[in-house]
Design a protein around this motif. Structure first.
Motif, short mmCIF file in Angstrom:
data_model
loop_
_atom_site.label_atom_id
_atom_site.label_comp_id
_atom_site.label_asym_id
_atom_site.label_seq_id
_atom_site.Cartn_x
_atom_site.Cartn_y
_atom_site.Cartn_z
N ASN A 188 42.56 36.71 28.74
CA ASN A 188 41.96 36.38 30.04
C ASN A 188 42.66 37.11 31.19
O ASN A 188 42.65 36.66 32.33
CB ASN A 188 41.96 34.87 30.28
CG ASN A 188 43.30 34.34 30.75
OD1 ASN A 188 44.37 34.82 30.32
ND2 ASN A 188 43.27 33.35 31.64
N LYS A 189 43.25 38.25 30.88
CA LYS A 189 44.00 39.00 31.89
C LYS A 189 43.74 40.49 31.69
O LYS A 189 43.87 41.00 30.58
CB LYS A 189 45.49 38.69 31.76
CG LYS A 189 46.36 39.22 32.88
CD LYS A 189 47.80 38.76 32.66
CE LYS A 189 48.72 39.28 33.75
NZ LYS A 189 50.12 38.83 33.52
N ARG A 208 39.64 42.30 29.48
CA ARG A 208 39.74 41.34 28.37
C ARG A 208 39.12 41.89 27.08
O ARG A 208 39.72 41.79 26.01
CB ARG A 208 39.07 40.02 28.76
CG ARG A 208 39.68 39.35 29.97
CD ARG A 208 38.80 38.19 30.43
NE ARG A 208 37.49 38.69 30.83
CZ ARG A 208 36.40 37.91 31.01
NH1 ARG A 208 36.49 36.59 30.77
NH2 ARG A 208 35.25 38.44 31.38
N SER A 212 42.82 29.53 35.83
CA SER A 212 42.87 30.97 35.61
C SER A 212 41.47 31.48 35.30
O SER A 212 40.51 30.70 35.25
CB SER A 212 43.82 31.29 34.45
OG SER A 212 44.00 32.68 34.32
N ALA A 214 48.11 32.62 31.90
CA ALA A 214 47.22 33.75 31.63
C ALA A 214 47.94 34.75 30.73
O ALA A 214 49.17 34.85 30.74
CB ALA A 214 46.82 34.42 32.94
N ARG A 215 47.16 35.46 29.91
CA ARG A 215 47.78 36.40 28.98
C ARG A 215 46.83 37.56 28.68
O ARG A 215 45.61 37.36 28.63
CB ARG A 215 48.17 35.70 27.69
CG ARG A 215 47.01 35.17 26.89
CD ARG A 215 47.25 33.86 26.21
NE ARG A 215 47.59 32.77 27.08
CZ ARG A 215 47.81 31.54 26.64
NH1 ARG A 215 47.73 31.28 25.36
NH2 ARG A 215 48.13 30.58 27.48
N THR A 216 47.41 38.73 28.49
CA THR A 216 46.58 39.88 28.12
C THR A 216 46.02 39.71 26.72
O THR A 216 44.88 40.10 26.44
CB THR A 216 47.39 41.18 28.19
OG1 THR A 216 48.57 41.03 27.38
CG2 THR A 216 47.79 41.50 29.62
#
Length: 383
Positions: free
Chosen positions: A14-15, A18, A52, A94-96
Motif C-alpha cells: 500500500n505504498k 503498489r 493509510s 504502511a509498507r511497500t
C-alpha cells in the motif's frame, strides 16, 4: 535430490507503485525460490488497524526445494530489497511490500521463534482468505480441519475487497517445453545430467527416465580391470539401456506433458569406442545398429559440457567408491567422443551447453540461465 514443497504466500502493498511492487516481489520469488505455480487475482482492501492508503493483495502458490525457514529468510530479503524494513514493535504501518507464508506443505504445522505456520491470523483476514480461495479453496487448515473456502465463508471479517482487472504476470510461464515430446540430457561422468533431468521433470511435469546404471554389477569391476570387463560391461549396458528405453517410451503417461531422460542409448556406442579394442568394437557396432534403428530418437538432445577439472570435483563430491580413481585421460576421451558424434547428427536438435563455470543445482540463477539457453532452442526449433 530434495523433494519440493508447496508453499502458499500472501503478498500485500500500500505504498508507492503498489501493483509494480507486487510484480517485482513475484519475479524475485521465482528467481530466488522456485516455480510459481499460480497467482490469484489482485484485490484492493482498506488498511486494517491504521489510517493509510488501500492495499493491493494477492496470493501465490510456490513450489520450492527450500525449507520453510529458508523461504522465510528469502522473503525477508526480498522485502528489504523492495524497501520494506520490518521494525519490532512498530505495529501496523504502511509498507511497500508484505510477504507472509500462509501454508508450507500439506498438513504442516510449524512453530518456532521466527516462523509460525499456518499463519496464525490468516483465518481472520479476508484480504488473505479471498485471494487464497482463488488458488487453494480445497486446501485444509491442519489445525481447524477446514478448507480455505469454508474459512472464508465463516469469516467474521467485515473488510470488503474488490478485485481489479489487471493480472500479475507469472514469470514461470516464460519457460516451457511445448515443442518437444522427448528430451535427452547427456554429458560426461559427473556433468550433472541426472540432476538436470530430475529438476526439469519436477518443474515442468515431465515423465522422468533415469538410467539404471547403479544396478550394473560389472561397473565396479570395470574400473578395477578395464581390459577384462570392458566388453562384458558394454554389452550389459546396451541390453539394459535398450530394454529400459523401449519400455519407458512405450508406456504413455496421460498426466505428463513430455519425457525427459538422463541418457540417450547412443552413449553405448560412444563409450564402447573408447573402452573396446578394434575387433570388439566392430562386433559391438553391428549389434548396436541392429537395436538402435527401432528406438525413438529424442526431439532435443542436450549435452552438458564440463571441463575435466570440474568433472573430477563433482565425482569426488558425490563419493561413489568405484569412480574415485577415474583418470583425466578417460574423461577427456569421453568428451571428445560425444563432441565428434554430435557434430555429425542431422536427425535431431542438438544443444551443447558449457556449464563448467555454473552450478545449476546449488545456484538457482545458474539453473534459470540454463533454462533460458534451452528456451532458445524451443523457440526456433533448431540449433
Amino acid at each position: 535430490m530434495k523433494h519440493p514443497i508447496l508453499f502458499y504466500i500472501a503478498l500485500g502493498s500500500n505504498k508507492g507503485d503498489r501493483f509494480d511492487n507486487l510484480q517485482k516481489a513475484v519475479n524475485a520469488i521465482f528467481e530466488q525460490l522456485g516455480m510459481v505455480r499460480t497467482i490469484s487475482k489482485v484485490y484492493t482492501s482498506e488498511a486494517v488497524g491504521f489510517e493509510s492508503d488501500d492495499f493491493l493483495n494477492c496470493c501465490l502458490e510456490l513450489e520450492s526445494i527450500c525449507t520453510p525457514q529458508e523461504v522465510l529468510n528469502k522473503l525477508l530479503e526480498i522485502e528489504a530489497s523492495l524497501g520494506r524494513m520490518r521494525t519490532i514493535g512498530a505495529g501496523y504501518e504502511a509498507r511497500t511490500i508484505d510477504l507472509d507464508i500462509i501454508f508450507a506443505g500439506q498438513d504442516s504445522i510449524i512453530q518456532t521463534e521466527t516462523l509460525i505456520v499456518p499463519h496464525p491470523e490468516m483465518h481472520k483476514r479476508n484480504f488473505v482468505l479471498m485471494p487464497l480461495n482463488d488458488i487453494a479453496s480445497k486446501i485444509k487448515h491442519p489445525k481447524f480441519i477446514k478448507d480455505v473456502a469454508s474459512l472464508l465463508h465463516a469469516s467474521q471479517d467485515t473488510c470488503k475487497l474488490q478485485s481489479i482487472s489487471a493480472r500479475l504476470k507469472n514469470p514461470s510461464e516464460s519457460f516451457h517445453f511445448s515443442n518437444f515430446n522427448y528430451i535427452a540430457i547427456e554429458g560426461n561422468i559427473g556433468a550433472g545430467k541426472t540432476s538436470l533431468a530430475t529438476m526439469i521433470s519436477q518443474d515442468f511435469n515431465a515423465k522422468l527416465i533415469l538410467e539404471r546404471f547403479a544396478d550394473n554389477p560389472f561397473l565396479p569391476k570395470f574400473y578395477e580391470d578395464t581390459q577384462r570387463y570392458a566388453f562384458t560391461l558394454e554389452m550389459s549396458f546396451l541390453a539394459d539401456r535398450y530394454q529400459q528405453i523401449s519400455d519407458d517410451l512405450s508406456q504413455l503417461d496421460l498426466f505428463k506433458d513430455f519425457i525427459v531422460s538422463d541418457y540417450d542409448v547412443f552413449k553405448s556406442l560412444i563409450f564402447s569406442k573408447i573402452t573396446l579394442n578394434n575387433d570388439e568394437f566392430e562386433l559391438y557396432r553391428k549389434l548396436f545398429y541392429l537395436m538402435y534403428k527401432d528406438i525413438a530418437k529424442p526431439d532435443l538432445y542436450v549435452y552438458l559440457y564440463q571441463n575435466t577439472e570440474r568433472l573430477q570435483q563433482n565425482i569426488k563430491k558425490r563419493g561413489r567408491d568405484y569412480e574415485q580413481n577415474i583418470a583425466d585421460d578417460y574423461l577427456e576421451k569421453i568428451n571428445s567422443g560425444y563432441l565428434e558424434f554430435l557434430k555429425t547428427q542431422k536427425d535431431f536438435n542438438v544443444k551443447i551447453i558449457d556449464v563448467s563455470n555454473r552450478d545449476f543445482v546449488a545456484n538457482r540463477a545458474d539453473y534459470l540461465w540454463l533454462l533460458e539457453e534451452l528456451m532458445k532452442v524451443s523457440a526456433i526449433g533448431i540449433y
